[in-house]
Design an enzyme around this catalytic site. Structure first.
Site, mmCIF file in Angstrom:
data_model
loop_
_atom_site.group_PDB
_atom_site.id
_atom_site.type_symbol
_atom_site.label_atom_id
_atom_site.label_comp_id
_atom_site.label_asym_id
_atom_site.label_seq_id
_atom_site.Cartn_x
_atom_site.Cartn_y
_atom_site.Cartn_z
ATOM 1 N N ASP A 235 85.716 42.849 -7.637
ATOM 2 C CA ASP A 235 87.164 42.619 -7.664
ATOM 3 C C ASP A 235 87.649 42.158 -9.037
ATOM 4 O OD1 ASP A 235 86.948 43.122 -5.013
ATOM 5 O OD2 ASP A 235 87.877 41.251 -4.337
ATOM 6 N N HIS A 376 82.687 39.794 -8.501
ATOM 7 C CA HIS A 376 83.814 39.947 -9.429
ATOM 8 C C HIS A 376 83.298 40.486 -10.748
ATOM 9 C CE1 HIS A 376 85.297 37.140 -6.415
ATOM 10 N NE2 HIS A 376 86.494 37.613 -6.695
HETATM 11 ZN ZN ZN Z 1 90.766 39.002 -6.606
#
Ligand code: ZN
Length: 417
Positions: A235, A376
């Site tokens: 992400d 991430h």
């Molecule tokens: Zn996010």
């Protein structure tokens, strides 16, 4: 002396003539103890003037917070400082907005940098303030009626916080500046086409359309051979680590799904195109990482649509998946979204854990057939953990698939009984 000057001039010309693509990096500060938690993300654009201004602001916020904590050390309190940002960049401008939250208090800080002028700009450098006032006035009246004091809007316009993206000028008025009764930050968004700002058109689709296609051959062979599948997801990107992440995936014959932010797409156009060519999937993760549950329906739809649009205009690719920022979703948000919502069932918590081995263990320990792993692509430690994560999962006989492939496999397995 003369030779030195000539050399200097020559050097200057050389540097001046070959503008190098500078890559924006993300710096992160995370600190936590029993009295406080600090989470700061800020961009380093490699353009000195804007970077100095941002680092100055971050340092002040950070130091002030620590000084306050020191005074309160004997009290049993828990305080939080968070700073996050949005960034929009085209060939002319870099527009950065920092969102600071200290406990419940919000504060916004904005910077607009002109690449051509090598200078930070005020709103008056950008637009005619009387023009902005006239349009803002109408918009504010339509939305808020007489609740706000419009004379204050005019008075404060030259000091207004503002940012731009490809089609909008945003004005930010901190709580109480337009009304004694209005406790929220007021954001006024003005379409650039209503103003006389000529934004360079950087978004022509001048390349082949890339299709978000499922590799059916791969899907069928996985089903036939009854293999265990797993989906890696990243992400908040793209980021300066994306290029290496997609290389690591490719070297290992693996793919992943990247839930990306609309406002970072232009900066990383080439990397994203390469990522798609390598067989990865891109999903929508909002335009600038908003808490969707706090927005109204119109703004929710705009967050999603603007991201769809910029991805399509930049890459000729249309995402079919959506992951809400902060995982923040409810029934109302779901109703506003036509894309398939994808969450996760394994959270590496890589935003919190700084150790590569911890991230690796969290990613792999509970992996099962069909797991979706959340990571991430904005942390170096995550990138560092990736080769081992892939290795361990391969040893456990997993095949890496994109989310769309995973959904297809699940649907076919169900159909086949
Ligand atoms: Zn996010």
């Amino acid at each position: 002396m003369k030779a030195k000057l000539v050399l200097f001039l020559f050097f200057f010309l050389l540097v001046g003539c070959t503008p190098k693509e500078k890559e924006t990096k993300i710096e992160t500060i995370i600190e936590e103890n029993k009295h406080y938690k600090i989470g700061i993300n800020y961009p380093v654009t490699q353009y000195k003037k804007i970077d100095d201004a941002i680092i100055g602001y971050i340092n002040t916020c950070y130091q002030d917070f620590l000084n306050e904590q020191e005074k309160m050390i004997s009290l049993d309190t828990f305080e939080e400082l968070n700073i996050d940002y949005t960034l929009y960049q085209n060939k002319e401008y870099i527009s950065i907005t920092l969102f600071k939250t200290k406990n419940e208090e919000e504060e916004i800080e904005t910077y607009l940098y002109s690449l051509k002028k090598d200078a930070l700009l005020t709103i008056e450098d950008m637009v005619s303030t009387s023009e902005v006032y006239t349009i803002a006035n109408t918009l504010v009246f339509e939305r808020f009626g007489n609740v706000l004091d419009l004379s204050l809007l005019k008075q404060n316009l030259h000091t207004a916080l503002f940012s731009i993206d490809h089609e909008t000028l945003y004005l930010y008025y901190p709580p109480y500046t337009l009304s004694k009764n209005y406790t929220d930050t007021i954001i006024i968004d003005i379409p650039l086409e209503k103003l006389s700002i000529q934004m360079e058109k950087t978004m022509n689709v001048n390349h082949e359309i890339i299709e978000a296609e499922i590799d059916l051959e791969k899907v069928n062979s996985i089903i036939e051979m009854n293999k265990k599948v797993i989906a890696l997801t990243f992400d908040d990107g793209p980021s300066s680590y994306t290029e290496e992440i997609i290389s690591i995936l490719k070297e290992n014959d693996a793919v992943a799904t990247f839930f990306i932010l609309g406002n970072k797409v232009k900066t990383y156009e080439d990397v994203l195109r390469k990522s798609l060519e390598y067989g990865n999937e891109l999903g929508n993760h909002t335009f600038n990482h908003k808490w969707l549950t706090k927005l109204n329906d119109e703004d929710i739809k705009k967050q999603i649509q603007d991201t769809q649009d910029i991805i399509y205009e930049t890459l000729g690719y249309t995402p079919v998946l959506f992951r809400p920022s902060y995982g923040s979703i409810n029934k109302r948000v779901r109703n506003d979204i036509s894309l398939e919502v994808v969450l996760w069932n394994i959270d590496t918590m890589d935003w919190k854990y700084k150790s590569v081995s911890k991230i690796r263990d969290r990613a792999t320990m509970n992996a099962e057939d069909g797991s979706i792993i959340l990571m991430h692509e904005t942390y170096e430690r995550t990138k560092k953990a990736l080769p081992e994560i892939i290795q361990i999962l391969k040893e456990k006989d997993f095949v890496f698939v994109t989310i769309s492939e995973l959904k297809q496999i699940e649907a076919l397995r169900k159909y086949n009984g």
